[in-house]
Design a protein around this motif. Structure first.
Motif, mmCIF file in Angstrom:
data_model
loop_
_atom_site.group_PDB
_atom_site.id
_atom_site.type_symbol
_atom_site.label_atom_id
_atom_site.label_comp_id
_atom_site.label_asym_id
_atom_site.label_seq_id
_atom_site.Cartn_x
_atom_site.Cartn_y
_atom_site.Cartn_z
ATOM 1 N N ILE A 22 0.839 -1.209 0.000
ATOM 2 C CA ILE A 22 0.000 0.000 0.000
ATOM 3 C C ILE A 22 0.871 1.253 0.000
ATOM 4 O O ILE A 22 0.586 2.229 -0.707
ATOM 5 N N ALA A 23 1.963 1.233 0.794
ATOM 6 C CA ALA A 23 2.869 2.377 0.838
ATOM 7 C C ALA A 23 3.510 2.627 -0.526
ATOM 8 O O ALA A 23 3.667 3.781 -0.950
ATOM 9 N N LEU A 24 3.850 1.547 -1.237
ATOM 10 C CA LEU A 24 4.446 1.711 -2.562
ATOM 11 C C LEU A 24 3.481 2.363 -3.532
ATOM 12 O O LEU A 24 3.883 3.162 -4.384
ATOM 13 N N ILE A 25 2.195 2.023 -3.420
ATOM 14 C CA ILE A 25 1.195 2.623 -4.305
ATOM 15 C C ILE A 25 1.161 4.134 -4.127
ATOM 16 O O ILE A 25 1.059 4.895 -5.098
ATOM 17 N N PHE A 26 1.260 4.588 -2.870
ATOM 18 C CA PHE A 26 1.224 6.023 -2.611
ATOM 19 C C PHE A 26 2.556 6.702 -2.928
ATOM 20 O O PHE A 26 2.594 7.899 -3.226
ATOM 21 N N VAL A 31 7.797 9.233 -6.654
ATOM 22 C CA VAL A 31 8.992 8.735 -7.342
ATOM 23 C C VAL A 31 8.972 9.158 -8.813
ATOM 24 O O VAL A 31 9.989 9.599 -9.371
ATOM 25 N N PHE A 32 7.802 9.034 -9.454
ATOM 26 C CA PHE A 32 7.676 9.456 -10.858
ATOM 27 C C PHE A 32 7.956 10.945 -11.005
ATOM 28 O O PHE A 32 8.665 11.372 -11.923
#
Length: 291
Positions: A22-26, A31-32
């Motif tokens: 979930i943290a990676l999704i946010f 990052v992009f």
């Protein structure tokens, strides 16, 4: 009840794995944005069709940041937003906590009716009051260094004062104050403490969680202000970051510079959030009071 260590460890691993996903999704949009701010437009647009968009690969440079500062006074816009937001947050916490203290602990005629009216303001869209508020602030007097001035347009105060008090912040404080132990207030009053002493010596030291919550919500609202500053500020030296974003969509849009600008204006938000997060955890650990 006997807990199987193996099952507990597996559940804990799965839980943290889900939280990390979930943290990676946010985190992906951040990052992009950061990686794209270092790439030229041609490569930025080409990388959007693959995972290269999230990796610092290719022609990496600081040209977009230099271009952003040449296109607009980025430092001035960030300073304006930080100043306006910081002053509004501080004044709002003070005024709204005092109002909530009055609604919660003091007894006065019409208190419940007034609190209902304050809460009812939450359903009024800002667009309804924008024009009447503009007409009001354009005629209000102000005593400054240059003497009496008429009108608040193109100033910091027009971006701060109308937003100091709001129903949501007052409601948050009222709800939190109602959960504080009433025995502390009664004991303080019995010992001769004035209501002002009860406020800043008893109630506010126990209000760290609600202070952090209200500060974060107010900060996000003020830092992301666009419509009101666009209406009342026509001079560049008082414009905030969201109005300044329009500079990058005039004539030829340079998406790399847009990403660089967004990265620069996101830094104060992250710093403020991390600071308040640590303050919130510290307040929870230090008080430990439950009503």
């Amino acid at each position: 009840m006997v807990i199987n260590p193996d099952n507990y460890g597996l559940r804990l691993f799965v839980r943290y794995l889900v939280l990390c996903l979930i943290a990676l999704i946010f985190i992906f949009p951040l990052v992009f944005m950061i990686n794209s701010s270092f790439k030229p437009d041609s490569q930025l647009l080409a990388d959007t069709s693959s995972l290269r968009a999230f990796l610092p690969v290719g022609d990496i440079s600081l040209d977009n940041y230099f271009g952003a500062f040449q296109r607009a006074p980025v430092g001035l816009f960030v300073f304006n937003s930080v100043l306006v937001t910081g002053m509004t947050v501080v004044l709002s916490l003070l005024i709204c906590s005092l109002a909530a203290f009055s609604f919660t602990f003091l007894r006065w005629k019409g208190r419940d009716v007034m609190l209902s009216i304050v809460i009812a303001t939450l359903i009024i869209p800002f667009e309804i009051i924008a024009i009447p508020l503009l007409l009001l602030v354009s005629k209000l007097p102000w005593i400054g260094l240059n003497g009496l001035e008429l009108g608040w347009l193109n100033t910091y105060r027009v971006q701060i004062i109308p937003w100091i008090a709001d129903g949501l912040t007052i409601f948050l404080f009222v709800q939190y104050f109602k959960g504080l132990p009433g025995e502390l207030i009664e004991a303080s009053r019995v010992e001769g403490a004035s209501w002002w002493q009860v406020y800043y010596r008893v109630v506010m030291p126990l209000s760290g969680p609600v202070l952090a919550t209200a500060a974060i919500l107010k900060f996000l609202v003020m830092y992301n202000q666009y419509l009101w500053p666009l209406i009342v500020v026509q001079q560049e030296n008082h414009r905030p970051v969201m109005v300044g974003l329009g500079y990058f969509f005039q004539l030829n849009v340079a998406w790399g510079e847009v990403m660089a600008y967004l990265t620069l204006i996101t830094v104060p938000v992250l710093i403020f959030y991390l600071f308040l997060q640590r303050a919130f955890i510290a307040s929870i650990a230090s008080t430990g009071v439950k009503g």
